[in-house]
Motif scaffolding. Structure first.
Motif, PDB file in Angstrom:
ATOM      1  N   PRO A  47      55.773  36.815  35.661  1.00  0.00           N
ATOM      2  CA  PRO A  47      55.011  35.963  36.805  1.00  0.00           C
ATOM      3  C   PRO A  47      53.951  36.753  37.821  1.00  0.00           C
ATOM      4  O   PRO A  47      53.681  37.535  37.171  1.00  0.00           O
ATOM      5  CB  PRO A  47      57.007  36.024  37.595  1.00  0.00           C
ATOM      6  N   THR A  48      53.565  36.140  38.465  1.00  0.00           N
ATOM      7  CA  THR A  48      52.257  35.735  38.918  1.00  0.00           C
ATOM      8  C   THR A  48      52.904  37.516  40.191  1.00  0.00           C
ATOM      9  O   THR A  48      51.913  38.469  39.847  1.00  0.00           O
ATOM     10  CB  THR A  48      51.591  34.947  39.433  1.00  0.00           C
ATOM     11  N   THR A  49      53.038  37.423  40.605  1.00  0.00           N
ATOM     12  CA  THR A  49      53.817  38.901  41.377  1.00  0.00           C
ATOM     13  C   THR A  49      53.578  39.610  40.776  1.00  0.00           C
ATOM     14  O   THR A  49      54.125  40.863  40.899  1.00  0.00           O
ATOM     15  CB  THR A  49      54.885  39.004  42.528  1.00  0.00           C
ATOM     16  N   ASN A  86      50.197  30.504  34.203  1.00  0.00           N
ATOM     17  CA  ASN A  86      48.942  30.174  34.952  1.00  0.00           C
ATOM     18  C   ASN A  86      47.809  30.458  35.747  1.00  0.00           C
ATOM     19  O   ASN A  86      48.206  31.018  36.712  1.00  0.00           O
ATOM     20  CB  ASN A  86      49.833  29.059  36.066  1.00  0.00           C
ATOM     21  N   SER A  87      46.452  29.982  35.955  1.00  0.00           N
ATOM     22  CA  SER A  87      46.088  30.308  37.264  1.00  0.00           C
ATOM     23  C   SER A  87      44.715  28.345  37.342  1.00  0.00           C
ATOM     24  O   SER A  87      45.235  28.265  36.644  1.00  0.00           O
ATOM     25  CB  SER A  87      45.010  31.700  36.530  1.00  0.00           C
ATOM     26  N   TYR A  88      44.490  28.532  38.381  1.00  0.00           N
ATOM     27  CA  TYR A  88      43.631  27.784  38.770  1.00  0.00           C
ATOM     28  C   TYR A  88      41.816  27.530  38.652  1.00  0.00           C
ATOM     29  O   TYR A  88      41.653  28.972  38.512  1.00  0.00           O
ATOM     30  CB  TYR A  88      42.957  27.270  40.278  1.00  0.00           C
ATOM     31  N   THR A 125      44.806  26.780  48.258  1.00  0.00           N
ATOM     32  CA  THR A 125      46.107  27.113  48.780  1.00  0.00           C
ATOM     33  C   THR A 125      47.058  27.475  47.767  1.00  0.00           C
ATOM     34  O   THR A 125      47.288  27.039  46.864  1.00  0.00           O
ATOM     35  CB  THR A 125      46.388  26.479  50.107  1.00  0.00           C
ATOM     36  N   GLY A 126      47.357  28.868  47.688  1.00  0.00           N
ATOM     37  CA  GLY A 126      48.807  28.850  46.694  1.00  0.00           C
ATOM     38  C   GLY A 126      48.310  29.354  45.379  1.00  0.00           C
ATOM     39  O   GLY A 126      49.402  28.490  44.767  1.00  0.00           O
ATOM     40  N   GLU A 127      47.381  29.099  44.722  1.00  0.00           N
ATOM     41  CA  GLU A 127      46.509  29.593  43.667  1.00  0.00           C
ATOM     42  C   GLU A 127      46.076  30.564  43.859  1.00  0.00           C
ATOM     43  O   GLU A 127      45.685  31.151  44.837  1.00  0.00           O
ATOM     44  CB  GLU A 127      45.729  28.255  43.441  1.00  0.00           C
ATOM     45  N   ILE A 128      45.858  31.160  42.498  1.00  0.00           N
ATOM     46  CA  ILE A 128      45.008  32.414  41.913  1.00  0.00           C
ATOM     47  C   ILE A 128      44.201  32.178  41.137  1.00  0.00           C
ATOM     48  O   ILE A 128      44.566  31.385  39.946  1.00  0.00           O
ATOM     49  CB  ILE A 128      45.644  33.946  41.903  1.00  0.00           C
ATOM     50  N   LEU A 139      42.853  37.832  38.749  1.00  0.00           N
ATOM     51  CA  LEU A 139      43.661  38.432  37.502  1.00  0.00           C
ATOM     52  C   LEU A 139      42.382  39.296  36.890  1.00  0.00           C
ATOM     53  O   LEU A 139      43.045  40.262  37.050  1.00  0.00           O
ATOM     54  CB  LEU A 139      42.955  37.058  36.157  1.00  0.00           C
ATOM     55  N   GLU A 140      41.150  39.426  37.893  1.00  0.00           N
ATOM     56  CA  GLU A 140      40.647  40.431  37.012  1.00  0.00           C
ATOM     57  C   GLU A 140      41.256  41.943  37.724  1.00  0.00           C
ATOM     58  O   GLU A 140      40.933  43.635  36.871  1.00  0.00           O
ATOM     59  CB  GLU A 140      38.835  40.116  37.492  1.00  0.00           C
TER      60      GLU A 140
END
Ligand code: PEP
Length: 235
Positions: A40-42, A57-59, A67-70, A75-76
């Motif tokens: 998961p992203t966290t 997933n990523s925007y 809002t709510g996206e990364i 990621l970098e």
């Protein structure tokens, strides 16, 4: 072979760290498979070892007001260069359209990410026969630049995901072979892969690996699956 694990919304950051440590400690030094974990992203983290960390997933932006996206910048920070795009849970539950999915693919391809691109049909389509099935899957290639060099296609029939039901080996092979006629990149299978069935799946002539959901959550099982893939590569 590509042996990848999608944790979905499971495991904390600590649990993921522990999992990665156990995995790295138990991998044979000569492991030749490409092992990718999508936590998961966290739980994204810098990781040095045989295992690669990817994002689920990523925007498709560097940064901004989403809002709510990364985006890429987040990621970098963790050195993430691999992304899962088009997973059926995002297409079906989060209503990501083919246009959005394709936009993501194009953005991350431009950034030279390794992309695992998922396609797959719901049961209603499968029941309507081969013509409808291939028409449906063809649509999931709309606006996807198949000439891009760094991607793998994951065929994941939706009716096999998290259900314990796997298609017949003939059904899997037929679709993987059809995908291979479009691209010479790797083609993998996902949908209720587990220790008990991974061998016959990996032995399919057109199969270059697997994407594993539920059965990857137990690290000992995932290690067993990697070891099976190694035995197949050597034989
Ligand atoms: C997945 O969601 O990518 C997946 C393959 O799940 P499972 O193995 O649980 O069917």
């Amino acid at each position: 072979m590509v042996i990848s694990a999608n944790f979905k919304t499971n495991k904390t950051r600590e649990e993921t760290k522990e999992y990665l440590n156990t995995l790295e400690q138990n991998l044979h030094p000569s492991t030749s498979s490409e092992i990718i974990i999508f936590p998961p992203t966290t739980a994204l983290q810098h990781h040095i070892g045989r295992v690669e960390i990817g994002v689920q997933n990523s925007y498709p932006v560097e940064r901004g007001a989403f809002t709510g996206e990364i985006g890429l910048e987040q990621l970098e920070e963790f050195g993430i260069r691999t992304i899962l795009i088009g997973h059926s849970e995002r297409r079906e539950i989060l209503k990501e359209s083919q246009d959005e999915v394709a936009k993501k693919f194009q953005f991350f391809a431009e950034k030279n990410f390794k992309i695992i691109y998922c396609i797959g049909e719901p049961l209603e389509i499968r029941k309507e026969g081969r013509e409808k099935l291939f028409h449906y899957l063809e649509n999931q290639f709309r606006d996807i630049p198949l000439e891009y060099s760094n991607y793998t296609i994951a065929y994941e029939p939706i009716w096999a995901i998290g259900t314990g039901i796997t298609p017949t080996m003939e059904e899997i092979e037929e679709v993987l072979k059809w995908i291979k006629e479009k691209t010479d990149r790797k083609v993998i299978y996902g949908g209720s892969v587990k220790v008990a069935n991974i061998e016959e799946i990996l032995r399919l002539p057109s199969c270059d690996g697997v994407l594993v959901g539920s059965a990857s959550l137990e690290v000992t099982d995932f290690i067993k699956m990697i070891n099976i893939s190694e035995d197949i590569s050597k034989s």
